[in-house]
Scaffold this motif. Structure first.
Motif: not given
Length: 202
Positions: A94-95, A97-98, A101-102, A114
């Motif tokens: 999950k982290t 992927k975040i 993008k960011q 996160l």
């Protein structure tokens, strides 16, 4: 308070002299995302294990994009020796992927959003990668702080605040780094003997 502060600084410097300078820690990587992911994995896990598993993980997935596209089950198989590997695998997925993008945040408040990032992980990341004024309180830091009287608290967040009051900001980013290297290179029995000597510093 000033006398206590100066004593604590002398004690920290004494620990630094006893800590091997060539010892690698779990958070020491070249890229920001690697520092963060390895620090997430390091919770409740020996640094030696985290480093070994991180090497395997980053060799197979050398970019953040490749890691973010990896199935959770595959991550689980690779990081299985790490404690709580199933939960951490989900956090890594999950982290990654975040932050793909960011980008990796450079403030604690944003890092705490996160998955898998608590105050200890966030502060260790900031201190290691950005050399920011941050204190990561792990089991080593907690034990030493209580043994040397730097804090009477047991909760990591309260210990963090006690250390912030005790030490000038210029020392914050090195506190965890020094204490972890010291803790990893001495047994608890050896530490107790050293603490007896260090407590005599004025």
């Amino acid at each position: 308070m000033e006398k206590k502060r100066q004593t604590a600084i002398k004690q920290l410097k004494a620990l630094d002299k006893l800590a091997p300078k060539d010892m690698r820690l779990a958070a020491e990587w070249n890229q920001d995302w690697q520092v963060l992911i390895s620090t997430i994995m390091s919770a409740q896990t020996r640094d030696e294990t985290t480093i070994a598993i991180s090497n395997i993980l980053y060799k197979k997935y050398p970019t953040l994009k490749s890691l973010s596209n990896t199935p959770i089950k595959t991550i689980e198989k690779i990081i299985r020796p790490v404690n709580y590997y199933k939960t951490k695998s989900k956090h890594i997925k999950k982290t990654s992927k975040i932050i793909l993008k960011q980008g990796v945040p450079n403030t604690l408040d944003e890092l705490l959003k996160l998955p898998g990032v608590g105050r200890k992980v966030g502060n260790v990341y900031l201190a290691e990668f950005h050399k920011a004024n941050a204190i990561g309180v792990d089991t080593h830091c907690s034990r030493v702080s209580q043994k040397l009287g730097w804090s009477k608290n047991k909760h990591p967040h309260k210990i963090e605040k006690d250390l912030e009051q005790l030490f000038p900001k210029r020392y914050w980013c090195s506190i965890n780094y020094i204490i972890v290297r010291f803790g990893r290179s001495h047994t608890h029995k050896q530490e107790d003997e050293i603490f007896k000597r260090i407590k005599k510093l004025k």
